[in-house]
Design an enzyme around this catalytic site. Structure first.
Site: not given
Ligand code: UDX
Ligand code: UDX
Length: 424
Positions: A11, A123, A155, A159, A253, A256-257, A264, A324
């Site tokens: 961040v 956070t 924030e 990513e 969002f 599925a998976g 976070c 990701k």
């Protein structure tokens, strides 16, 4: 404006580079000398598309990095705290880095005679930012409101697309102790065309937790529906494409998976659960969001066992290690759990990821093999697990005569034998 960024993890470095791009003079401060040297040489300590170019553009001009917090604070109007806020074993947030950063800043403030605003970007649980006031006042001998201001500016940087989201946010939230602190932070975002939300400190903190909790809830919801769809022979993506067209729901969002990873979601949910319990609230939904997520990576191994029988001695290629795509981040990556379960079942694993392999090697040591190219990874084994949806994995023809277990709906799979999707 003159800005210090204290803590240049993911961040901090993105925030520093982007504020420099907006014409501010930015000093990045970190206790880690290696990171500081890397940034000063124009290189990013993390992989993030576009970040190296931005650092190169501004370093040595209006952007620099140092380990000397005192020097940085003396010339800063705004001081952003971006240090990490990891979980403690009970799920609560470890505030030791936040507190030590606040103390270091306060020590530097002792010698400073001009007004500055300390802004928490990390956070932190509701009430944390206001609790820093007494720490800073005691340590610096200065008075909040008169000598320094306090703000909280969370924030919302995913990513892989952090620069884009920093420059064009859906909204900017500024919590502040008073009008002067607010206006000081606001001046940084003047050119933004998106809504600015001005609230008090704890509301800003809670907005951040609520956002991440809701995003995680959407994913676990999609996964639960997906788990119901699978035995019914249904494709949850077909369902969610239609469901998400309802403006009240939205399609984002609902993929599925094998569940969410990253630094976070799990940590923030656990922190919110802890906050709830401290206030005698039993957070039933939040708890089951994380529980559902913990089960998802196991689903892909269960599918493989159902199709192939025992995995003992089976040679398996894993494509995708990062939590990701467009990231080299392995923090809480579902691939870690999947691979560890595969190993415990006796499978022999070869892995490939376009950029996360160096970080993955530190986690798996010599327990698995790594292939240096996608082609090599595919050529060595017949059984393929896809765990991250990198674009380069999407070509159906790569998987000719392979047995594919897809954790992220990378392939369509409809017209293919020997293909299993986790929730489709
Ligand atoms: C950030 C936020 O700060 C966290 O609250 C949010 O939830 C997720 O994003 P991240 O950028 O991932 O965390 O942090 P991390 O990678 O842990 O980096 C923190 C940096 O702060 C490190 O480089 C560390 O060396 C530095 N640090 C830590 C300091 O400079 N001073 C300290 O006192 C402590
Ligand atoms: C998150 C927040 O989105 C961001 O605002 C900030 O608070 C930091 O944390 P990040 O963790 O970087 O960002 O990525 P995000 O895009 O939110 O994805 C998190 C995880 O959820 C990934 O593992 C991703 O694969 C997974 N995911 C996302 C799904 O499983 N399904 C989806 O539909 C979306």
């Amino acid at each position: 404006m003159n800005i210090s960024i204290v803590g240049v993890g993911y961040v901090g470095v993105v925030t520093g580079a982007c504020f420099a791009e907006f014409g501010n003079k930015v000093i990045c401060v970190d206790i880690n000398k290696k990171k500081v040297e890397l940034i000063n040489s124009g290189k990013s300590p993390i992989y993030e598309p576009g970040l190296d170019a931005l650092l190169k553009k501004h370093i040595g001009k209006n952007l620099s990095a140092t380990t000397d917090i005192n020097k940085a604070i003396q010339i800063s109007d705004l001081i952003f705290i971006c240090v990490g806020t990891p979980s403690l074993p009970d799920g609560s947030t470890d505030l030791k880095y936040i507190k030590s950063a606040a103390k270091d800043i306060a020590t530097a403030l002792k010698q400073k005679n001009t007004y500055s605003v300390i802004v928490v970007k990390s956070t932190v649980p509701p009430k944390t930012t206001e609790s820093l006031i007494s720490i800073i006042e005691q340590e610096s001998g200065k008075s909040c409101g008169k000598d320094f201001g306090i703000a909280m500016n969370p924030e919302f940087l995913p990513e892989g697309r952090a620069l884009e989201d920093f420059m064009n946010p859906d909204r900017t939230v500024i919590g502040s102790i008073d009008k002067k602190s607010y206006e000081s932070v606001l001046s940084l975002y003047k050119s933004f065309k998106t809504p600015i939300i001005h609230v008090d400190l704890r509301t800003a903190e809670m907005i951040k937790y609520t956002s991440n909790a809701f995003l995680a809830t959407k994913i676990s919801f999609a996964n639960e529906i997906g788990n119901i769809c699978k035995p019914l022979g249904l494709d949850v993506y077909e369902i969610m494409n239609a469901v998400g067209m309802d403006k009240r729901i939205g399609r984002l969002f609902l993929n599925a998976g094998i569940g969410y990873g990253g630094s976070c979601f799990k940590k923030d949910l656990n922190s919110l659960i802890h906050t709830a319990k401290n206030n005698n609230i039993e957070p039933k939904i939040l708890k089951s969001v994380n529980e559902t997520n913990d089960c998802q990576p196991h689903k892909i191994v269960e599918l493989a066992k159902k199709k192939l029988g025992s995995l003992e001695g089976k040679k398996i290629t894993v494509l995708g290690l990062a939590f990701k795509p467009d990231s080299d981040d392995m923090r809480e990556a579902p691939s870690i759990l999947v691979i560890n379960v595969l190993l415990s079942e006796g499978a022999l694993v070869t892995a490939y990821d376009p950029i996360a392999m160096e970080n993955a090697k530190k986690i798996f040591n010599n327990k698995i093999n790594f292939s240096s190219t996608l082609e090599a990874a595919l050529s060595v084994n017949k059984i393929i697990f896809i765990l991250t949806e990198w674009k380069e994995f999407k070509k159906e023809s790569l998987y000719y005569e392979k047995i594919v277990f897809d954790g992220r709906k990378v392939l369509n799979g409809k017209s293919r034998d020997n293909y299993e999707g986790v929730c489709w």
